[in-house]
Write a protein that holds these residues in place. Structure first.
Motif, mmCIF file in Angstrom:
data_model
loop_
_atom_site.group_PDB
_atom_site.id
_atom_site.type_symbol
_atom_site.label_atom_id
_atom_site.label_comp_id
_atom_site.label_asym_id
_atom_site.label_seq_id
_atom_site.Cartn_x
_atom_site.Cartn_y
_atom_site.Cartn_z
ATOM 1 N N ASN A 39 -66.256 -33.768 7.352
ATOM 2 C CA ASN A 39 -65.892 -34.002 6.170
ATOM 3 C C ASN A 39 -64.680 -33.781 6.219
ATOM 4 O O ASN A 39 -64.104 -35.090 5.052
ATOM 5 N N GLY A 40 -63.961 -33.354 6.575
ATOM 6 C CA GLY A 40 -62.244 -33.287 7.100
ATOM 7 C C GLY A 40 -61.470 -32.152 6.455
ATOM 8 O O GLY A 40 -62.389 -31.550 5.278
ATOM 9 N N THR A 41 -60.101 -32.098 6.175
ATOM 10 C CA THR A 41 -59.740 -31.651 5.920
ATOM 11 C C THR A 41 -58.482 -31.408 4.707
ATOM 12 O O THR A 41 -57.863 -32.145 6.144
ATOM 13 N N GLY A 42 -58.031 -31.429 3.830
ATOM 14 C CA GLY A 42 -57.127 -31.519 2.446
ATOM 15 C C GLY A 42 -55.892 -31.273 3.226
ATOM 16 O O GLY A 42 -56.387 -29.563 2.858
ATOM 17 N N VAL A 43 -54.213 -30.831 3.136
ATOM 18 C CA VAL A 43 -53.331 -29.678 2.690
ATOM 19 C C VAL A 43 -52.410 -30.832 1.924
ATOM 20 O O VAL A 43 -52.319 -31.161 2.134
ATOM 21 N N ARG A 44 -52.346 -29.323 0.752
ATOM 22 C CA ARG A 44 -51.416 -30.402 0.647
ATOM 23 C C ARG A 44 -50.740 -28.428 0.100
ATOM 24 O O ARG A 44 -50.261 -27.990 -0.972
ATOM 25 N N PRO A 45 -49.438 -28.765 -0.689
ATOM 26 C CA PRO A 45 -48.543 -27.487 -1.449
ATOM 27 C C PRO A 45 -49.114 -27.069 -2.614
ATOM 28 O O PRO A 45 -49.570 -28.212 -3.212
ATOM 29 N N GLY A 46 -48.833 -26.055 -3.092
ATOM 30 C CA GLY A 46 -49.110 -25.175 -4.547
ATOM 31 C C GLY A 46 -47.686 -24.917 -5.363
ATOM 32 O O GLY A 46 -47.019 -26.267 -5.106
ATOM 33 N N PRO A 47 -48.487 -25.721 -6.510
ATOM 34 C CA PRO A 47 -47.256 -25.273 -7.483
ATOM 35 C C PRO A 47 -46.526 -24.724 -7.416
ATOM 36 O O PRO A 47 -45.088 -24.860 -7.771
ATOM 37 N N GLU A 48 -46.298 -24.334 -6.861
ATOM 38 C CA GLU A 48 -44.600 -22.969 -6.840
ATOM 39 C C GLU A 48 -43.748 -23.479 -4.858
ATOM 40 O O GLU A 48 -42.836 -22.933 -4.676
ATOM 41 N N ALA A 49 -44.819 -24.805 -4.441
ATOM 42 C CA ALA A 49 -43.578 -25.174 -3.497
ATOM 43 C C ALA A 49 -42.620 -26.219 -3.590
ATOM 44 O O ALA A 49 -43.106 -27.143 -4.664
ATOM 45 N N ALA A 50 -41.388 -25.949 -3.173
ATOM 46 C CA ALA A 50 -40.958 -26.617 -2.913
ATOM 47 C C ALA A 50 -40.743 -27.881 -3.119
ATOM 48 O O ALA A 50 -40.204 -29.200 -4.380
ATOM 49 N N ASP A 51 -41.460 -28.777 -2.665
ATOM 50 C CA ASP A 51 -42.003 -30.080 -3.050
ATOM 51 C C ASP A 51 -42.867 -30.691 -3.584
ATOM 52 O O ASP A 51 -43.673 -32.133 -3.377
ATOM 53 N N ALA A 52 -43.471 -29.585 -4.328
ATOM 54 C CA ALA A 52 -44.696 -29.479 -4.566
ATOM 55 C C ALA A 52 -44.514 -30.854 -6.035
ATOM 56 O O ALA A 52 -45.841 -32.405 -5.810
ATOM 57 N N ALA A 53 -43.585 -31.351 -6.781
ATOM 58 C CA ALA A 53 -43.326 -32.140 -7.618
ATOM 59 C C ALA A 53 -44.086 -33.850 -6.969
ATOM 60 O O ALA A 53 -45.288 -34.499 -7.426
ATOM 61 N N ALA A 54 -44.223 -33.910 -5.734
ATOM 62 C CA ALA A 54 -43.937 -35.202 -4.982
ATOM 63 C C ALA A 54 -45.551 -35.405 -4.630
ATOM 64 O O ALA A 54 -46.284 -36.517 -4.335
ATOM 65 N N TRP A 55 -46.513 -34.288 -5.030
ATOM 66 C CA TRP A 55 -47.777 -34.444 -4.103
ATOM 67 C C TRP A 55 -48.846 -34.200 -5.736
ATOM 68 O O TRP A 55 -49.818 -34.233 -5.353
#
Length: 97
Positions: free
Chosen positions: A75-91
């Protein structure tokens, strides 16, 4: 001098409940995720395979380690930064990157 990155913390958070678990991933070790009880992180969610993915930190001589995801699922795997990550706002938002 510069010390090499040989470990990192990985936090797995449940979006609806807010529950989370943090694991320390060291170079040379693997964190296994999936529906099966033999995994380090058991994810009982629709679309998750028995042995869905593996996370590991790959290191090379003289350079920092880098985070890798091995997708073992159909089914695939998605990865994104959590809310504490420096670039989280972009995600943020409902759109997947």
């Amino acid at each position: 001098g510069h010390s090499r990155v040989t470990q990192c913390d990985v936090t797995v958070a449940h979006a609806r409940t807010g529950a989370s678990q943090t694991f320390t991933l060291q170079a040379g070790s693997v964190l296994r995720l999936g529906r099966g009880l033999a995994n380090d992180v058991v994810l009982d969610c629709d679309g998750v395979s028995a042995f869905h993915a593996e996370l590991f930190l790959r290191c090379a001589e003289g350079v920092d380690g880098f985070f890798c995801v091995r997708d073992n699922s159909k089914n695939g795997t998605g990865v994104r930064p959590g809310p504490e990550a420096a670039d989280a706002a972009a995600w943020r938002g409902d759109a997947e990157p």
